[in-house]
Write an enzyme that holds these catalytic residues in place. Structure first.
Site, PDB file in Angstrom:
ATOM      1  N   GLU A   1     -43.167 -22.915 -14.617  1.00  0.00           N
ATOM      2  CA  GLU A   1     -43.153 -22.818 -16.083  1.00  0.00           C
ATOM      3  C   GLU A   1     -42.996 -24.182 -16.751  1.00  0.00           C
ATOM      4  OE1 GLU A   1     -41.552 -18.188 -16.140  1.00  0.00           O
ATOM      5  OE2 GLU A   1     -40.250 -19.746 -16.954  1.00  0.00           O
TER       6      GLU A   1
ATOM      7  N   ASN B   1     -37.074 -10.761 -28.724  1.00  0.00           N
ATOM      8  CA  ASN B   1     -35.724 -11.078 -28.245  1.00  0.00           C
ATOM      9  C   ASN B   1     -35.406 -12.577 -28.281  1.00  0.00           C
ATOM     10  OD1 ASN B   1     -37.314 -11.838 -26.132  1.00  0.00           O
ATOM     11  ND2 ASN B   1     -36.479 -10.387 -24.650  1.00  0.00           N
TER      12      ASN B   1
ATOM     13  N   HIS C   1     -37.010 -17.222 -24.215  1.00  0.00           N
ATOM     14  CA  HIS C   1     -37.397 -17.042 -22.808  1.00  0.00           C
ATOM     15  C   HIS C   1     -36.625 -18.042 -21.961  1.00  0.00           C
ATOM     16  CE1 HIS C   1     -39.914 -16.654 -19.204  1.00  0.00           C
ATOM     17  NE2 HIS C   1     -39.734 -17.957 -19.098  1.00  0.00           N
TER      18      HIS C   1
ATOM     19  N   LYS D   1     -38.814 -18.050 -29.144  1.00  0.00           N
ATOM     20  CA  LYS D   1     -39.963 -17.193 -29.444  1.00  0.00           C
ATOM     21  C   LYS D   1     -40.243 -17.107 -30.950  1.00  0.00           C
ATOM     22  CE  LYS D   1     -39.678 -14.365 -25.239  1.00  0.00           C
ATOM     23  NZ  LYS D   1     -39.375 -13.028 -24.662  1.00  0.00           N
TER      24      LYS D   1
ATOM     25  N   PHE E   1     -45.740  -2.793 -21.438  1.00  0.00           N
ATOM     26  CA  PHE E   1     -45.448  -3.672 -22.576  1.00  0.00           C
ATOM     27  C   PHE E   1     -46.278  -4.960 -22.580  1.00  0.00           C
ATOM     28  CE2 PHE E   1     -42.206  -4.745 -19.312  1.00  0.00           C
ATOM     29  CZ  PHE E   1     -42.388  -6.111 -19.211  1.00  0.00           C
TER      30      PHE E   1
ATOM     31  N   THR F   1     -32.420  -8.791 -21.461  1.00  0.00           N
ATOM     32  CA  THR F   1     -33.748  -8.705 -22.084  1.00  0.00           C
ATOM     33  C   THR F   1     -33.696  -7.915 -23.389  1.00  0.00           C
ATOM     34  OG1 THR F   1     -34.711  -8.763 -19.867  1.00  0.00           O
ATOM     35  CG2 THR F   1     -36.146  -8.037 -21.656  1.00  0.00           C
TER      36      THR F   1
ATOM     37  N   ARG G   1     -29.454 -13.806 -27.335  1.00  0.00           N
ATOM     38  CA  ARG G   1     -30.098 -12.544 -27.724  1.00  0.00           C
ATOM     39  C   ARG G   1     -29.129 -11.613 -28.458  1.00  0.00           C
ATOM     40  NH1 ARG G   1     -33.653 -12.004 -22.166  1.00  0.00           N
ATOM     41  NH2 ARG G   1     -35.534 -13.055 -22.935  1.00  0.00           N
TER      42      ARG G   1
ATOM     43  N   TYR H   1     -47.454 -14.932 -18.574  1.00  0.00           N
ATOM     44  CA  TYR H   1     -46.768 -13.664 -18.289  1.00  0.00           C
ATOM     45  C   TYR H   1     -47.512 -12.819 -17.250  1.00  0.00           C
ATOM     46  CZ  TYR H   1     -43.244 -14.171 -22.007  1.00  0.00           C
ATOM     47  OH  TYR H   1     -42.174 -14.563 -22.772  1.00  0.00           O
TER      48      TYR H   1
HETATM   49  P1  IDP Z   1     -36.761 -11.640 -19.521  1.00  0.00           P
HETATM   50  O1  IDP Z   1     -37.411 -12.363 -20.683  1.00  0.00           O
HETATM   51  O2  IDP Z   1     -35.351 -11.233 -19.857  1.00  0.00           O
HETATM   52  O3  IDP Z   1     -36.883 -12.404 -18.224  1.00  0.00           O
HETATM   53  P2  IDP Z   1     -38.841  -9.889 -18.510  1.00  0.00           P
HETATM   54  O4  IDP Z   1     -38.571  -8.593 -17.815  1.00  0.00           O
HETATM   55  O5  IDP Z   1     -39.289 -11.038 -17.660  1.00  0.00           O
HETATM   56  O6  IDP Z   1     -37.536 -10.258 -19.338  1.00  0.00           O
HETATM   57  O7  IDP Z   1     -39.925  -9.581 -19.633  1.00  0.00           O
HETATM   58  C1  IDP Z   1     -40.572 -10.631 -20.307  1.00  0.00           C
HETATM   59  C2  IDP Z   1     -40.582 -10.327 -21.783  1.00  0.00           C
HETATM   60  O8  IDP Z   1     -41.356  -9.136 -22.009  1.00  0.00           O
HETATM   61  C3  IDP Z   1     -39.213 -10.010 -22.391  1.00  0.00           C
HETATM   62  O9  IDP Z   1     -38.457 -11.151 -22.734  1.00  0.00           O
HETATM   63  C4  IDP Z   1     -39.600  -9.206 -23.608  1.00  0.00           C
HETATM   64  O10 IDP Z   1     -40.047 -10.042 -24.671  1.00  0.00           O
HETATM   65  C5  IDP Z   1     -40.772  -8.389 -23.078  1.00  0.00           C
HETATM   66  N1  IDP Z   1     -40.335  -7.087 -22.528  1.00  0.00           N
HETATM   67  C6  IDP Z   1     -39.708  -6.869 -21.376  1.00  0.00           C
HETATM   68  N2  IDP Z   1     -39.453  -5.565 -21.159  1.00  0.00           N
HETATM   69  C7  IDP Z   1     -39.944  -4.937 -22.236  1.00  0.00           C
HETATM   70  C8  IDP Z   1     -39.990  -3.564 -22.610  1.00  0.00           C
HETATM   71  O11 IDP Z   1     -39.516  -2.661 -21.904  1.00  0.00           O
HETATM   72  N3  IDP Z   1     -40.586  -3.293 -23.811  1.00  0.00           N
HETATM   73  C9  IDP Z   1     -41.094  -4.270 -24.606  1.00  0.00           C
HETATM   74  N4  IDP Z   1     -41.072  -5.579 -24.280  1.00  0.00           N
HETATM   75  C10 IDP Z   1     -40.499  -5.912 -23.115  1.00  0.00           C
HETATM   76 MG    MG Z   2     -38.589 -12.885 -17.149  1.00  0.00          MG
END
Ligand code: IDP
Ligand code: MG
Length: 135
Positions: A126, A112, A115, A9, A57, A91, A102, A49
């Protein structure tokens, strides 16, 4: 061999961490099958997304992931999907296990650093999203 989609990212690209992240990936037994550096347009990020559409978010996430270059790659390994999720970590970097990407590089729950696809269905979709020219 199983394939999964991984991208580095903007927060990690901006901090010159591409090499460090790829080193961890390669040291963990993944083969890079395809790779490219891209900047997503807003509509592309919204599409990528879309499962998060409507979450609080979502807007912030889309804006962030479009804010700079990302490095997308197809990674290959036995159990690539599960093993990459493990290597990537939780995450929220605050909860990521020691040694995960991470844990090492993530800044906060949005920024973070990377992905990873979360299932065989999303991996397939994807990979096609980033590399439509190759299956
Ligand atoms: P992942 O990347 O660990 O699979 P997901 O729940 O699929 O997590 O969320 C996608 C992306 O959205 C995360 O990697 C992060 O960048 C962002 N994200 C997820 N949850 C939050 C949150 O609670 N606050 C802000 N950003 C979030
Ligand atoms: Mg995800």
């Amino acid at each position: 061999m199983e394939k999964t989609l991984f991208f580095i990212k903007p927060d990690a690209v901006e901090r010159n961490l591409i090499g460090e992240v790829i080193r961890k990936v390669e040291n963990s037994g993944f083969k890079i099958n395809n790779l490219k550096m891209v900047r997503l347009r807003k509509a592309q990020a919204e599409e990528f997304y879309k499962i998060h559409k409507g979450k609080d978010f979502f807007e912030k996430l889309v804006e962030y992931v479009c804010a700079g270059l990302i490095v997308a790659m197809v990674l290959e390994k036995e159990s690539a999907i599960k093993d990459l999720r493990e290597l990537v970590g939780a995450t929220d970097p605050a909860f990521a296990k020691k040694g995960s990407i991470r844990y090492d590089f993530g800044l906060d729950v949005t920024r973070n650093s990377c992905h990873a696809s979360d299932s065989s269905k999303t991996a397939k979709d994807e990979i096609l999203f980033f590399f439509p020219e190759k299956d």
